[in-house]
Design an enzyme around this catalytic site. Structure first.
Site, PDB file in Angstrom:
ATOM      1  N   VAL A 152      -5.229   7.101  10.481  1.00 16.60           N
ATOM      2  CA  VAL A 152      -5.474   6.621   9.714  1.00 16.60           C
ATOM      3  C   VAL A 152      -7.273   7.676   8.794  1.00 16.60           C
ATOM      4  O   VAL A 152      -7.446   7.203   7.421  1.00 16.60           O
ATOM      5  CB  VAL A 152      -7.021   5.034  10.320  1.00 16.60           C
ATOM      6  CG1 VAL A 152      -5.900   4.149  10.927  1.00 16.60           C
ATOM      7  CG2 VAL A 152      -7.877   5.434  10.922  1.00 16.60           C
ATOM      8  N   TYR A 153      -7.524   8.571   9.206  1.00 18.72           N
ATOM      9  CA  TYR A 153      -7.650   9.426   8.129  1.00 18.72           C
ATOM     10  C   TYR A 153      -7.202  10.221   7.206  1.00 18.72           C
ATOM     11  O   TYR A 153      -6.024  11.018   7.504  1.00 18.72           O
ATOM     12  CB  TYR A 153      -8.674  10.837   9.466  1.00 18.72           C
ATOM     13  CG  TYR A 153      -9.530  10.440  10.533  1.00 18.72           C
ATOM     14  CD1 TYR A 153     -10.150   9.014  10.424  1.00 18.72           C
ATOM     15  CD2 TYR A 153      -9.747  11.827  10.977  1.00 18.72           C
ATOM     16  CE1 TYR A 153     -10.910   8.926  11.388  1.00 18.72           C
ATOM     17  CE2 TYR A 153     -10.625  11.108  12.150  1.00 18.72           C
ATOM     18  CZ  TYR A 153     -11.380   9.838  12.324  1.00 18.72           C
ATOM     19  OH  TYR A 153     -11.932   9.669  13.328  1.00 18.72           O
ATOM     20  N   SER A 154      -8.051   9.588   5.660  1.00 13.47           N
ATOM     21  CA  SER A 154      -7.491   9.706   4.554  1.00 13.47           C
ATOM     22  C   SER A 154      -5.630   9.061   4.885  1.00 13.47           C
ATOM     23  O   SER A 154      -5.019  10.017   4.107  1.00 13.47           O
ATOM     24  CB  SER A 154      -7.179  11.463   4.018  1.00 13.47           C
ATOM     25  OG  SER A 154      -8.118  11.606   3.833  1.00 13.47           O
TER      26      SER A 154
END
Length: 344
Positions: free
Chosen positions: A61-63
């Protein structure tokens, strides 16, 4: 760099790991954290590896997955020199199976992470949150299959409650499935909730703590002090509501002591805050992030020395809060620490 066993596993991890949440810069939250591109990431990896920081943590989900892509580009040609830690389970899209820990979701998430990272296996794969809608037996069986297929080496959880983690460990033991050896948790001088239940559970069950946001969501940088406004360039202007809440009086009391210890030791406020964490029971590795080289080198200065007992006692006292029921009034962390000393 000091290396520690990850829980009861045979994997040695560095006392400090590098968090790639600043890689990519896509979306409102992560753009406020940083927008490191592949060239900048390679330079940060160079500095990290030179210092012995060999584990790099990210999540799908990071970026929106770009963090994994940037990390993958940065590690090309040196995969055998480092460990990759990533996570899945939080929503990545609007579909009914774009979140959670069901079999289909996990297999797809791991395949997607492997593709974005450009690697054949993930060293540490963690569930980003507990999925109460999926039987733990289904989740653990799917993860065990991925381990047996060679796509994952070690398993961990993240942000689990005590009962959720214990239920999962018991189910793994009952079914002869791969156990969680790590729990990625929030823990800092201004957020010590980990100590009441999860720390003794980790000690008892051989689950090592992988610490996220060790500087209290950016509050223990040395730039926030009593009687002063929030610095203009602080990311807290955009991100404070997304992270763990911190009582202002507690923060200022802790920072006052950190300032005094910084004057005594010649170390910086964040270096002292990180070093305090490295001495806590069950802590296997502390994840540090950095938007630039100077910030990374500052964080690396947290290892190679130890706070003296008097300084630790002052920090313990300043950061202490009343334990929640049923731990109050019976839980006393100093007694627990003496019975279960941190690794040397």
């Amino acid at each position: 760099m000091e290396y520690r066993r990850l829980g009861a596993s045979g994997l040695l991890v560095p006392a400090l790991s590098f968090g790639a949440g600043t890689f990519g810069g896509r979306g409102a939250l992560f753009s406020a954290w940083g927008d490191t591109d592949a060239a900048q990431a390679r330079r940060l990896l160079d500095i990290s590896l030179e210092a012995g920081v060999t584990m790099f943590d990210t999540a799908d989900v990071y970026s929106d997955g770009v963090s994994e892509e940037v990390l993958g580009a940065a590690i090309k040609g040196r995969r055998d020199q480092l460990l990759i830690s990533t996570k899945a389970g939080l929503p990545t899209g609007p579909g009914p199976n774009d979140a959670g820990s069901g079999r289909s979701r996990l297999i797809g998430a791991v395949e997607s992470s492997l593709r974005r990272l450009g690697v054949e296996h993930i060293d540490l794969f963690q569930l980003h949150a507990f999925d109460a809608g999926t039987p733990v037996e289904e989740t653990l069986a799917a993860l065990d299959d991925l381990v047996r297929a060679g796509k994952i080496r070690y398993l961990g959880a993240s942000n689990f409650a005590g009962w959720q983690l214990m239920k999962s460990l018991a189910a793994a033991d009952r079914g002869g499935l791969t156990r969680y050896v790590a729990h990625q948790v929030y823990y800092s001088l201004v957020g010590r909730d980990y100590e009441w239940e999860l720390m003794p559970l980790g000690q008892d069950q051989g689950v090592g703590a992988v610490i996220w946001s060790p500087l209290g969501w950016g509050r223990l940088t040395g730039k926030i002090r009593r009687g002063s406004p929030l610095p203009e360039g602080s990311r807290l202007h955009q991100t404070a509501q997304a992270g763990p809440p911190v009582d202002d009086d507690l923060l200022y009391d802790v920072v006052d002591v950190l300032d005094d210890i910084a004057a005594d030791t010649g170390k910086t406020v964040p270096q002292i805050a990180l070093n305090w964490l490295l001495g806590r029971p069950t802590v296997s590795t502390v994840i540090v992030g950095a938007r630039d080289e100077d910030q990374l080198r500052q964080n690396l200065g947290a290892v190679g020395w130890r706070l003296d007992p008097a300084h630790i006692a002052r920090l313990d006292k300043a950061s202490a809060t009343t334990a929640p029921y049923p731990y109050y009034p019976y839980h006393r962390l100093p007694d627990f620490t003496r019975l279960n000393p941190p690794p040397v």
